[in-house]
Enzyme design. Structure first.
Site, short mmCIF file in Angstrom:
data_model
loop_
_atom_site.label_atom_id
_atom_site.label_comp_id
_atom_site.label_asym_id
_atom_site.label_seq_id
_atom_site.Cartn_x
_atom_site.Cartn_y
_atom_site.Cartn_z
N HIS A 125 -4.65 -9.25 7.45
CA HIS A 125 -3.55 -8.76 8.29
C HIS A 125 -3.42 -9.64 9.54
CE1 HIS A 125 -4.80 -4.82 6.32
NE2 HIS A 125 -3.52 -4.88 6.01
N GLN B 176 4.70 5.83 -1.34
CA GLN B 176 4.30 4.74 -2.23
C GLN B 176 2.99 5.00 -2.94
OE1 GLN B 176 4.09 1.73 1.04
NE2 GLN B 176 2.34 0.96 -0.09
N GLY C 157 2.00 -10.55 2.72
CA GLY C 157 0.92 -11.30 2.09
C GLY C 157 1.09 -11.45 0.58
N ARG D 145 -8.99 -1.38 1.06
CA ARG D 145 -9.72 -0.55 0.11
C ARG D 145 -11.16 -1.02 -0.10
NH1 ARG D 145 -4.42 -0.06 -1.96
NH2 ARG D 145 -3.84 2.12 -2.27
P1 AMP Z 1 -1.39 -3.19 3.62
O1 AMP Z 1 -1.89 -2.73 4.94
O2 AMP Z 1 -2.41 -3.24 2.55
O3 AMP Z 1 -0.11 -2.48 3.23
O4 AMP Z 1 -0.98 -4.71 3.82
C1 AMP Z 1 -0.09 -5.09 4.84
C2 AMP Z 1 0.28 -6.54 4.63
O5 AMP Z 1 -0.90 -7.34 4.66
C3 AMP Z 1 0.94 -6.79 3.26
O6 AMP Z 1 1.99 -7.73 3.42
C4 AMP Z 1 -0.21 -7.36 2.45
O7 AMP Z 1 0.22 -8.19 1.39
C5 AMP Z 1 -0.95 -8.16 3.51
N1 AMP Z 1 -2.33 -8.39 3.10
C6 AMP Z 1 -3.23 -7.48 2.68
N2 AMP Z 1 -4.40 -8.07 2.36
C7 AMP Z 1 -4.22 -9.40 2.57
C8 AMP Z 1 -5.05 -10.55 2.41
N3 AMP Z 1 -6.30 -10.46 1.96
N4 AMP Z 1 -4.54 -11.76 2.72
C9 AMP Z 1 -3.26 -11.87 3.18
N5 AMP Z 1 -2.44 -10.83 3.35
C10 AMP Z 1 -2.90 -9.60 3.06
#
Ligand code: AMP
Length: 296
Positions: A52, A76, A164, A204
């Site tokens: 993030h 979601q 991401g 996770r």
């Molecule tokens: P989330 O909090 O899991 O909904 O992720 C928020 C944003 O962070 C989304 O655009 C994800 O694709 C991105 N993201 C999550 N994990 C990673 C990672 N390991 N590397 C790059 N971006 C990430």
């Protein structure tokens, strides 16, 4: 020591403004736009890690004012237990975001995003994208992603949206949403940030037991195996072998697939030219992990 100043319904920590209401957000965004700032937006569900923070860093390179949102979006989650157990470490997240140079954190409530409740909401025309891989295994997931993204985008009104590639299919769905919205927001896809052993960073991961955490990098190894063994011709044997490696490592596999990197069409054979991405989703006990790698 960081400087703390309290505003009406907004809290300013050092240089990061924390906003809970769309009205207040709107005021700040208007102010920034009047100053000519380019607004970069990084939507998240919190429990932040270096993946993030890399998005925040990238936004700071591409935009003068970076807004991050933390909102665990109920629409979601196709699994109520997964939603309930989603990690919540908001104080740590605030400190990380402030330190990373985020200009504004938006922390909406469920009522703020879904004032009329979460039933009977709009449906998006996602076509094929919604029928494969995550779409197939998590029915309704991408509709929920589109719902929250459309709301957040209409509130933040960014020039640039940073997401991401760890969530490869989600990037494609959100690009489709931007088309459906006839939006001119620039989409910036950022590379996956990994742990030193190859495990893709994910909120996770903190739910994995110490034993499962040791097993988890097998996903990266399986993707890497596919990339190294890829040859033109049949792909089914390669996918099956990678899946078998994961099963032997202790995973319950949802899919180990190879798809066209631009359309996500599932590929059972390869002409040696088309761009390909390998994608995996698999459980270690009740924790579902996803990852992908562009392999050609
Ligand atoms: P989330 O909090 O899991 O909904 O992720 C928020 C944003 O962070 C989304 O655009 C994800 O694709 C991105 N993201 C999550 N994990 C990673 C990672 N390991 N590397 C790059 N971006 C990430």
């Amino acid at each position: 020591m960081c400087k703390v100043r309290v505003f009406y319904r907004a809290l300013k920590i050092d240089y990061m403004i924390i906003v809970k209401e769309a009205k207040t957000l709107d005021r700040y965004i208007l102010q920034e736009k009047a100053k000519g700032s380019v607004i970069g937006f990084v939507p998240t569900m919190g429990a932040l890690h270096r993946g993030h923070l890399a998005l925040i860093e990238r936004s700071r390179q591409h935009a003068g004012f970076t807004v991050c949102s933390i909102f665990v979006n109920p629409t979601q989650f196709n699994n109520a237990g997964d939603f309930r157990r989603y990690p919540n470490v908001i104080e740590k997240d605030i400190a990380l975001l402030a330190e990373a140079g985020t200009d504004m954190l938006y922390l909406p409530s469920v009522e703020e995003i879904y004032p009329g409740g979460t039933d009977g909401l709009e449906q998006y025309e996602l076509g094929y994208l919604e029928t494969v891989l995550e779409g197939q295994y998590r029915p309704g997931h991408f509709q929920g992603v589109c719902l929250v993204m459309q709301r957040l985008l209409s509130m933040v009104r960014p020039h640039r949206l940073l997401m991401g590639l760890k969530d490869y299919q989600q990037c494609m769905v959100v690009k489709r949403l931007l088309q459906l919205m006839r939006s001119d927001i620039e989409f910036i896809a950022c590379p996956t940030i990994r742990e030193p052993d190859g495990l893709a960073m994910s909120s996770r991961n903190m739910r994995l037991s110490p034993e499962d955490r040791k097993k988890a990098p097998a996903i990266y190894r399986a993707l890497d195996y596919i990339k190294k063994e890829l040859r033109a011709g049949e792909l089914t044997g390669l996918k099956a072998k990678a899946g078998q490696q994961l099963t032997e490592a202790g995973f319950k596999v949802d899919y180990t697939e190879i798809a066209h990197a631009e359309t996500l069409q599932i590929m059972d054979s390869w002409n040696g030219k088309d761009p390909l991405v390998a994608l995996v989703a698999a459980f270690l006990n009740e924790v579902r992990l996803i990852d992908n790698m562009v392999i050609a």
